[in-house]
Design a protein around this motif. Structure first.
Motif, PDB file in Angstrom:
ATOM      1  N   GLY A 108       0.816  -1.198   0.000  1.00 19.66           N
ATOM      2  CA  GLY A 108       0.000   0.000   0.000  1.00 19.66           C
ATOM      3  C   GLY A 108       0.847   1.244   0.000  1.00 19.66           C
ATOM      4  N   LEU A 109       0.187   2.380   0.047  1.00 24.29           N
ATOM      5  CA  LEU A 109       0.908   3.632   0.147  1.00 24.29           C
ATOM      6  C   LEU A 109       1.565   3.740   1.512  1.00 24.29           C
ATOM      7  N   ASN A 110       2.775   4.272   1.522  1.00 22.73           N
ATOM      8  CA  ASN A 110       3.470   4.492   2.779  1.00 22.73           C
ATOM      9  C   ASN A 110       3.222   5.921   3.265  1.00 22.73           C
ATOM     10  N   HIS A 111       4.035   6.374   4.194  1.00 20.41           N
ATOM     11  CA  HIS A 111       3.806   7.665   4.832  1.00 20.41           C
ATOM     12  C   HIS A 111       4.079   8.833   3.892  1.00 20.41           C
ATOM     13  N   ALA A 112       3.601  10.000   4.305  1.00 19.72           N
ATOM     14  CA  ALA A 112       3.862  11.255   3.618  1.00 19.72           C
ATOM     15  C   ALA A 112       4.563  12.161   4.618  1.00 19.72           C
ATOM     16  N   GLY A 113       5.881  12.336   4.432  1.00  9.78           N
ATOM     17  CA  GLY A 113       6.673  13.015   5.431  1.00  9.78           C
ATOM     18  C   GLY A 113       7.115  14.407   5.028  1.00  9.78           C
ATOM     19  N   THR A 114       8.072  14.913   5.770  1.00 14.15           N
ATOM     20  CA  THR A 114       8.690  16.213   5.545  1.00 14.15           C
ATOM     21  C   THR A 114      10.205  16.023   5.629  1.00 14.15           C
ATOM     22  N   PRO A 115      11.004  17.035   5.252  1.00  9.47           N
ATOM     23  CA  PRO A 115      12.462  16.855   5.311  1.00  9.47           C
ATOM     24  C   PRO A 115      12.980  16.469   6.697  1.00  9.47           C
ATOM     25  N   SER A 116      12.326  16.931   7.739  1.00 10.07           N
ATOM     26  CA  SER A 116      12.782  16.568   9.081  1.00 10.07           C
ATOM     27  C   SER A 116      12.382  15.152   9.468  1.00 10.07           C
ATOM     28  N   SER A 117      11.425  14.585   8.754  1.00 15.86           N
ATOM     29  CA  SER A 117      10.977  13.214   9.015  1.00 15.86           C
ATOM     30  C   SER A 117      10.577  12.567   7.696  1.00 15.86           C
ATOM     31  N   PRO A 118      11.569  12.288   6.814  1.00 14.95           N
ATOM     32  CA  PRO A 118      11.249  11.865   5.449  1.00 14.95           C
ATOM     33  C   PRO A 118      10.516  10.536   5.342  1.00 14.95           C
ATOM     34  N   ALA A 119      10.691   9.659   6.312  1.00 14.97           N
ATOM     35  CA  ALA A 119       9.999   8.372   6.261  1.00 14.97           C
ATOM     36  C   ALA A 119       8.836   8.318   7.241  1.00 14.97           C
ATOM     37  N   GLY A 120       8.497   9.470   7.806  1.00 20.58           N
ATOM     38  CA  GLY A 120       7.448   9.494   8.817  1.00 20.58           C
ATOM     39  C   GLY A 120       6.251  10.288   8.385  1.00 20.58           C
ATOM     40  N   TYR A 121       5.679  11.028   9.326  1.00 20.92           N
ATOM     41  CA  TYR A 121       4.486  11.805   9.063  1.00 20.92           C
ATOM     42  C   TYR A 121       4.856  13.285   8.947  1.00 20.92           C
ATOM     43  N   GLY A 122       3.868  14.129   8.736  1.00 26.28           N
ATOM     44  CA  GLY A 122       4.126  15.561   8.730  1.00 26.28           C
ATOM     45  C   GLY A 122       3.596  16.290   7.520  1.00 26.28           C
ATOM     46  N   ASP A 123       3.389  15.599   6.407  1.00 28.42           N
ATOM     47  CA  ASP A 123       2.862  16.256   5.208  1.00 28.42           C
ATOM     48  C   ASP A 123       1.378  16.532   5.419  1.00 28.42           C
ATOM     49  N   TRP A 124       1.046  17.809   5.645  1.00 26.09           N
ATOM     50  CA  TRP A 124      -0.337  18.190   5.937  1.00 26.09           C
ATOM     51  C   TRP A 124      -1.239  18.109   4.706  1.00 26.09           C
ATOM     52  N   SER A 125      -0.650  17.894   3.517  1.00 27.24           N
ATOM     53  CA  SER A 125      -1.457  17.818   2.296  1.00 27.24           C
ATOM     54  C   SER A 125      -1.905  16.401   1.979  1.00 27.24           C
ATOM     55  N   ASP A 126      -1.632  15.446   2.855  1.00 24.83           N
ATOM     56  CA  ASP A 126      -1.903  14.042   2.559  1.00 24.83           C
ATOM     57  C   ASP A 126      -2.328  13.335   3.841  1.00 24.83           C
ATOM     58  N   PRO A 127      -3.427  12.573   3.813  1.00 23.72           N
ATOM     59  CA  PRO A 127      -3.843  11.848   5.015  1.00 23.72           C
ATOM     60  C   PRO A 127      -2.854  10.768   5.443  1.00 23.72           C
ATOM     61  N   MET A 128      -1.909  10.398   4.560  1.00 24.69           N
ATOM     62  CA  MET A 128      -0.848   9.474   4.959  1.00 24.69           C
ATOM     63  C   MET A 128       0.242  10.190   5.748  1.00 24.69           C
ATOM     64  N   GLY A 129       0.100  11.533   5.846  1.00 23.45           N
ATOM     65  CA  GLY A 129       0.962  12.321   6.717  1.00 23.45           C
ATOM     66  C   GLY A 129       0.125  12.825   7.876  1.00 23.45           C
ATOM     67  N   SER A 130      -0.202  14.115   7.817  1.00 23.80           N
ATOM     68  CA  SER A 130      -1.087  14.672   8.846  1.00 23.80           C
ATOM     69  C   SER A 130      -2.273  15.391   8.211  1.00 23.80           C
ATOM     70  N   GLY A 131      -2.606  15.028   6.977  1.00 20.84           N
ATOM     71  CA  GLY A 131      -3.648  15.726   6.224  1.00 20.84           C
ATOM     72  C   GLY A 131      -5.052  15.259   6.550  1.00 20.84           C
ATOM     73  N   ARG A 132      -5.476  15.551   7.767  1.00 19.68           N
ATOM     74  CA  ARG A 132      -6.811  15.148   8.183  1.00 19.68           C
ATOM     75  C   ARG A 132      -7.124  15.829   9.510  1.00 19.68           C
ATOM     76  N   THR A 133      -8.385  15.847   9.834  1.00 21.74           N
ATOM     77  CA  THR A 133      -8.801  16.244  11.170  1.00 21.74           C
ATOM     78  C   THR A 133      -9.289  14.988  11.872  1.00 21.74           C
ATOM     79  N   SER A 134      -9.916  15.144  13.015  1.00 14.71           N
ATOM     80  CA  SER A 134     -10.398  13.968  13.745  1.00 14.71           C
ATOM     81  C   SER A 134     -11.529  13.260  13.022  1.00 14.71           C
TER      82      SER A 134
END
Length: 199
Positions: A1-27
Motif C-alpha cells: 500500500g501507500l506508505n507515509h507522507a513526510g517532511t524533510p525533518s521526518s522523510p519516512a514518517g508523518y508531517g505532510d499536511w497535504s496528505d492523510p498518509m501524513g497529517s492531512g486530516r482532522t479527527s
C-alpha cells in the motif's frame, strides 16, 4: 500500500499536511492524497487515476503548466504532475497543484486559517532514490507562492511559480542536461516523453 507522507525533518514518517498518509486530516475528515501518491495508485491499478499521459517528465528548461490534481479524474484537463530528475541525488522532484474540489475542499476549510498555503505549487520528492518512482513514501519540501523560487544548487535545478489560478499553475523550470552515464530509459507517448524511473 501507500506508505507515509513526510517532511524533510521526518522523510519516512508523518508531517505532510497535504496528505492523510501524513497529517492531512482532522479527527473526522480527510482530504485527497497528494499528487505523487495518486501517480503511484494509477501505476498500481492501471487506471485513469493519474495515467502516464497526465505525468510529464521535464527534460528541458522552459515554462510549463500543471493542472489541479483535485479535479475529477474522468475529466482531466491535461498534465497534472511534473517530474524532474535530480541526478546528483538520484531522485525526482514532483510539482503539482491542488484546488478546492471534491474532498480537497476540506483542506481549504481547515488549513489556510492555520497558516498553511493550500493554493500554491506543491513540491515533493520521494523518500529514497529514483528507483522509488512512482513513490510509495513522499516528502513535502515546500509550497511555492507566485514569484517564489526553489533552488537545488547541487543539481543546478530551480522552479519559480510564475502565476496560478484555482485550477492550474504556470512554472518556470530550469534544468541542466542529464549526463549520458545515467543511462536513462526513454519512452514516448502523446503527452509523456522521458524516463519512467527504470535506472
Amino acid at each position: 500500500g501507500l506508505n507515509h507522507a513526510g517532511t524533510p525533518s521526518s522523510p519516512a514518517g508523518y508531517g505532510d499536511w497535504s496528505d492523510p498518509m501524513g497529517s492531512g486530516r482532522t479527527s473526522s475528515i480527510a482530504w485527497h492524497i497528494n499528487a505523487p501518491h495518486k501517480y503511484k495508485l494509477g501505476d498500481w491499478l492501471d487506471t485513469e487515476w493519474f495515467s502516464q499521459d497526465e505525468v510529464n517528465l521535464v527534460m528541458q528548461t522552459g515554462v510549463y503548466t500543471v493542472y489541479s490534481s483535485s479535479i475529477n479524474p474522468a475529466e482531466p484537463p491535461g498534465v497534472r504532475l511534473l517530474k524532474i530528475y535530480a541526478p546528483n541525488n538520484n531522485q525526482f522532484y514532483y510539482l503539482s497543484k491542488r484546488s478546492p474540489d471534491g474532498f480537497d475542499n476540506y483542506m481549504w476549510q481547515n488549513l489556510p486559517c492555520s497558516g498553511y498555503n493550500c493554493d500554491g505549487l506543491f513540491l515533493h520528492t520521494a523518500a529514497g532514490s529514483s528507483t522509488n518512482d512512482p513513490p510509495s513514501t513522499t516528502v513535502l519540501i515546500d509550497v511555492l507562492d507566485d514569484q517564489e523560487t526553489f533552488s537545488d544548487n547541487d543539481d543546478g535545478i530551480s522552479f519559480t511559480l510564475l502565476s496560478h489560478d484555482d485550477n492550474s499553475a504556470t512554472v518556470q523550470i530550469n534544468v541542466p542536461e542529464i549526463p549520458d552515464e545515467h543511462n536513462l530509459v526513454f519512452v514516448t507517448s502523446e503527452k509523456f516523453s522521458g524516463n519512467l524511473g527504470g535506472l
